[in-house]
Design a protein around this motif. Structure first.
Motif, short mmCIF file in Angstrom:
data_model
loop_
_atom_site.label_atom_id
_atom_site.label_comp_id
_atom_site.label_asym_id
_atom_site.label_seq_id
_atom_site.Cartn_x
_atom_site.Cartn_y
_atom_site.Cartn_z
N UNK A 139 2.27 22.76 -24.15
CA UNK A 139 3.44 21.94 -24.52
C UNK A 139 4.65 22.20 -23.64
N UNK A 140 4.72 23.34 -22.93
CA UNK A 140 5.89 23.62 -22.10
C UNK A 140 5.61 24.84 -21.23
N UNK A 141 6.27 24.95 -20.08
CA UNK A 141 6.18 26.17 -19.29
C UNK A 141 6.93 27.32 -19.97
N UNK A 142 6.64 28.53 -19.54
CA UNK A 142 7.39 29.69 -20.01
C UNK A 142 8.54 29.98 -19.07
N UNK A 143 9.75 29.66 -19.51
CA UNK A 143 10.93 29.84 -18.67
C UNK A 143 11.70 31.08 -19.11
N UNK A 144 11.96 32.03 -18.20
CA UNK A 144 12.84 33.14 -18.56
C UNK A 144 14.30 32.70 -18.56
N UNK A 145 15.12 33.41 -19.31
CA UNK A 145 16.54 33.06 -19.39
C UNK A 145 17.23 33.20 -18.04
N UNK A 146 16.76 34.12 -17.20
CA UNK A 146 17.35 34.34 -15.88
C UNK A 146 16.61 33.63 -14.77
N UNK A 147 16.10 32.44 -15.05
CA UNK A 147 15.26 31.71 -14.11
C UNK A 147 15.97 31.48 -12.78
N UNK A 148 15.27 31.83 -11.69
CA UNK A 148 15.73 31.51 -10.34
C UNK A 148 14.92 30.34 -9.81
N UNK A 149 15.57 29.41 -9.12
CA UNK A 149 14.84 28.29 -8.53
C UNK A 149 14.80 27.09 -9.45
N UNK A 150 14.03 26.08 -9.05
CA UNK A 150 13.95 24.84 -9.81
C UNK A 150 15.22 24.02 -9.67
N UNK A 151 15.35 23.02 -10.53
CA UNK A 151 16.49 22.11 -10.46
C UNK A 151 17.43 22.26 -11.65
N UNK A 152 17.23 23.32 -12.45
CA UNK A 152 18.15 23.59 -13.54
C UNK A 152 17.98 22.70 -14.74
N UNK A 153 16.90 21.92 -14.80
CA UNK A 153 16.69 21.00 -15.93
C UNK A 153 15.68 21.60 -16.89
N UNK A 154 16.06 22.70 -17.50
CA UNK A 154 15.18 23.42 -18.42
C UNK A 154 15.50 23.00 -19.84
N UNK A 155 14.49 22.68 -20.62
CA UNK A 155 14.68 22.41 -22.04
C UNK A 155 13.74 23.30 -22.84
N UNK A 156 14.10 23.54 -24.07
CA UNK A 156 13.26 24.39 -24.91
C UNK A 156 13.75 25.81 -24.94
N UNK A 157 12.81 26.75 -24.85
CA UNK A 157 13.11 28.16 -25.01
C UNK A 157 13.42 28.82 -23.67
#
Length: 793
Positions: free
Chosen positions: A209-227
């Motif tokens: 249902x979703x990737x596992x994103x850490x709170x201190x995520x580096x990289x990507x485009x900053x469009x994180x939703x969820x946990x």
């Protein structure tokens, strides 16, 4: 067949190994990079509705591993089993931007060959507790290294919904937001689902249902939703077996004399309606456990209450049970007729009394056992106190029980009704933790969560985590107080420094509501000070003047400025020190001119000078509005003027500090009648409000201030410099002739002993290594050095 709803049978024997699998090192990459693991769920199920879900995966190992570290979390909650043993439950509550995961070493539970890892995950949907924030149902597990990579959550996990569970609403005419009860139909229960040989070929593949994103995520485009995942900073909760103390009464049951303190079987004939009432003997938070056999389709209910009622909301003496009525949260179960069925609710319950009702049909039912397993934050009582007044030890025990029941994965105002972490409550709870335990981890967790709750305009929420945001702006003042307390009692300068920006934002928020003279006006939301039943007070808010001004609010802001100036002077910026001092001085002048009534020798609650309270004058002393002589006069009025709006058991924490500051702390033991009345009324924890008979909650740790002041005021042990680097011992012994005690300290322990013999006081004080201080005795100062210090006066 033996049914294991929840494998507590293994917990009692594996508790310490269960604890040892926590506090493992988190792989640095998991703090900054997208996890290989995904959040998974059962396909074709409501993403946010009520449901209990089961997940399984088998792995094969050539040999037992030395370490096998995994990181695990869920929404809302999970229980993790390895080879049929429960090894974790959680996650610790947080918010979506700070979603906790536990780091565990599963190696002690793994063996060569095939191993089964299983998780029970549940979402309480609209019935979830107020303190439970949620995005959607999900489960995630990520290994720290290559070996544990086999357990990452993806479509290789199989899953199933357990339809045996459904919610059972609890309606009570009071503010109750701690979750529903449970209904469990054992006819539909999936027995043995956590066992290796359980047939799961018909189970579904898990849905990603979703990737596992850490709170201190580096990289990507900053469009994180969820946990956004963070490692939990608190340990596993304690789990300790408990037996009920006695059977209060029963109906249509033949019960042996050893029940319930000793495991005893009870047979209920067919076509019978029976009941029993059990008394734990004291209030507890625990997982109740009932084992039963036979009785196909028999209905069993277990209900939980802090106290019985004479007539709602009146409770009377909590030890009295005759003629009282039972009102409490309820769980229900339906028997499938097999042997040794076990019911333990998914989440813990708070109770002193448990009522069990049974209805049998064609077949008799046997209750094999009823017991419980206490749970709570694993605080250890690391303080000691002995004196010639036995009641002090009893008060400490009751206060410690109260504090323990109000500490789980967060501090809580009360364990039965709300389970919410309020700043006003937590400040007192944190000081109890310092003085009685020395464990500051739950406080750091609370400070982080309160800081995380700050709104863009700067004010904190009153409570957090909370699904519904609540604003009590005055609690933001106490947040600054908590930070100051942390600075004084804990050696952790970096933590305090990192929180100073939040302190500044809080105070900047209130600047918008300060008038030219510094007085507050028009601050929105609930400006709570204390639960007071006096004229001019409404819903805990003190009197407000016709022009919108309040002495109570101005004094609380003044104190916040003073504490913030000290924080900045120690770890912050000189510019802020001067700024806050200037704001404080301006506010002091305004408060004196607006609210001081020279005729009554008191501060009024508002400019009209028609209402007066202990609260305003307590705060006036604590903020040093006048010199010592005038403060003593105010303190004298606080003790004798019965027309003042009185401080509740909560605000007496501040009242007593003010009286001590004014120099009359030797009378402290005479100020404890509120707590003595609780004891007389049969409470085993401190009630929420001063009206003990009609108190909603029987357990509020904001009333546990004697667990601080018996050490800080009576024994006189206090920090005299940031980080407790310097100690001040200023005893206020009153009528005591003998008292000794010790408290934890960042460098070890502080002990103090005072004994009157032949009209001379014999004093022994022991300080930790590299820690000095002073003894204050009859207004004289005596240096203290590390190790033993002895005096005779």
């Amino acid at each position: 067949m033996k049914l294991l709803h929840f494998s507590f049978l293994t917990i009692a024997t594996s508790f310490f190994s269960f604890l040892s699998c926590f506090s493992q090192t988190v792989s640095p990459s998991l703090l900054h990079e997208v996890w290989n693991a995904s959040w998974i769920a059962v396909p074709e199920q409501s993403p946010s509705g009520y449901g209990v879900y089961l997940f399984r995966k088998t792995i094969s190992l050539d040999s037992p591993p030395d370490t096998y570290i995994v990181n695990v979390s869920a929404d809302n909650r999970y229980k993790l089993f390895v080879n049929e043993k429960q090894v974790s439950l959680g996650p610790a509550r947080g918010d979506l931007n700070h979603w906790n995961y536990a780091t565990l070493d599963l190696a002690p539970f793994l063996h060569s060959g095939r191993n089964i890892i299983a998780a029970q995950v549940w979402n309480e949907g609209e019935w979830r507790p107020e303190g439970q924030i949620s995005f959607r149902t999900g489960f995630i597990m990520q290994g720290n290294d290559g070996a544990a990579h086999d357990l990452i959550t993806d479509t290789s996990w199989v899953c199933m919904r357990d339809t045996a569970f459904s919610p059972l609403r609890f309606d009570v005419p009071a503010y109750y937001v701690a979750g529903s009860g449970e209904k469990l139909d054992m006819n539909n229960y999936i027995a043995g689902w956590e066992k290796l040989d359980f047939p799961d070929s018909h189970w579904k593949k898990s849905q990603v249902v979703a990737p596992g994103y850490p709170q201190g995520l580096n990289g990507g485009y900053g469009t994180v939703s969820g946990w956004l995942l963070i490692p939990s900073m608190i340990p596993a909760m304690e789990l300790t077996s408990q037996r009920f103390s006695k059977l209060v009464k029963s109906d249509k049951l033949q019960i042996g004399a050893t029940f319930p303190s000793i495991k005893t079987s009870i047979k209920i004939p067919a076509h019978t309606e029976a009941s029993m009432l059990l008394d734990q003997g004291f209030l507890t938070s625990a997982y109740p456990r009932i084992v039963f056999s036979g009785g196909k389709n028999a209905a069993i209910s277990m209900s939980y209450a802090e106290a019985l009622f004479t007539k709602y909301p009146s409770k009377g003496n909590r030890n009295d049970t005759e003629g009282k009525i039972f009102l409490g949260r309820e769980d229900r179960m339906i028997s499938n007729g097999s042997v040794n069925q076990i019911f333990i609710p998914l989440t813990w319950r708070t109770y002193r009394f448990v009522q069990i009702k049974i209805v049998t049909f064609e077949n008799p039912l046997v209750i094999e056992d009823v017991s419980g397993t206490f749970t709570g934050y694993p605080f250890q009582f690391n303080a000691q106190l002995e004196s010639n007044l036995p009641e002090l030890k009893n008060m400490l025990d009751i206060g410690w029980r109260t504090a323990r029941l109000c500490a789980m994965e967060t501090y809580m105002d009360c364990p039965y009704y709300e389970q919410l972490q309020y700043i006003g409550d937590a400040r007192i709870q944190a000081l109890v933790s310092f003085y009685n335990s020395g464990d500051e981890r739950l406080l750091k967790n609370a400070m982080n969560e309160m800081d995380n709750s700050r709104r863009p305009e700067g004010v904190t929420l009153s409570r957090h985590p909370s699904y519904t945001p609540q604003y009590i702006p005055t609690f933001s003042f106490w947040y600054i107080g908590m930070l100051h307390d942390y600075m004084m009692y804990v050696r952790d300068s970096s933590f305090v420094k990192n929180k100073l920006s939040g302190e500044r934002q809080v105070l900047e928020y209130f600047r918008k509501f300060q008038q030219a003279d510094g007085s507050l006006k028009g601050v929105p939301f609930w400006m709570f000070t204390d639960w007071v039943e006096s004229k001019g007070w409404t819903s805990g808010v003190g009197p407000i003047g016709k022009e919108g001004n309040s002495c109570l609010l101005d004094l609380q802001l003044l104190w916040a400025y003073q504490l913030a100036a000290e924080l900045e002077a120690t770890y912050g910026m000189p510019a802020y020190v001067e700024l806050y001092k200037s704001y404080a001085e301006q506010l002091k002048k305004t408060i004196r001119s607006k609210y001081w009534d020279a005729g009554k020798n008191l501060f009024a609650d508002r400019p009209e000078k028609d209402y007066f309270s202990q609260h305003a004058n307590t705060l006036a002393i604590l903020t040093c509005m006048f010199d010592d002589e005038q403060q003593q006069k105010i303190a004298h009025q606080l003790m004798i003027d019965t027309t003042l709006a009185p401080a509740s058991i909560y605000f007496k924490f501040y009242l007593h500090q003010a009286l001590v500051k004014a120099g009359i702390g030797n009378d402290y033991l005479n100020w404890l009648n509120q707590w003595r009345d609780n004891v007389k009324m049969g409470l085993t924890t401190w009630a929420e409000i001063s009206d003990i008979n009609n108190a909603r909650s029987d357990c509020h740790a904001w009333g546990a201030s004697p667990n601080i002041e018996l050490f800080r005021t009576v024994l006189g042990i206090d920090s005299d410099a940031p980080g407790f680097t310097k100690v001040k011992i200023e005893p206020r012994l009153g009528s005591l002739t003998r008292i000794s005690g010790e408290i934890p300290h960042p460098k070890g322990r502080i002990s103090a002993s005072f004994q009157l013999e032949n009209k001379k006081w014999h004093i022994e004080i022991r300080l930790p290594d590299n820690t000095g201080g002073n003894l204050v005795w009859k207004n004289n100062l005596y240096p203290l050095h590390p190790g033993m210090n002895q005096f005779v006066f």
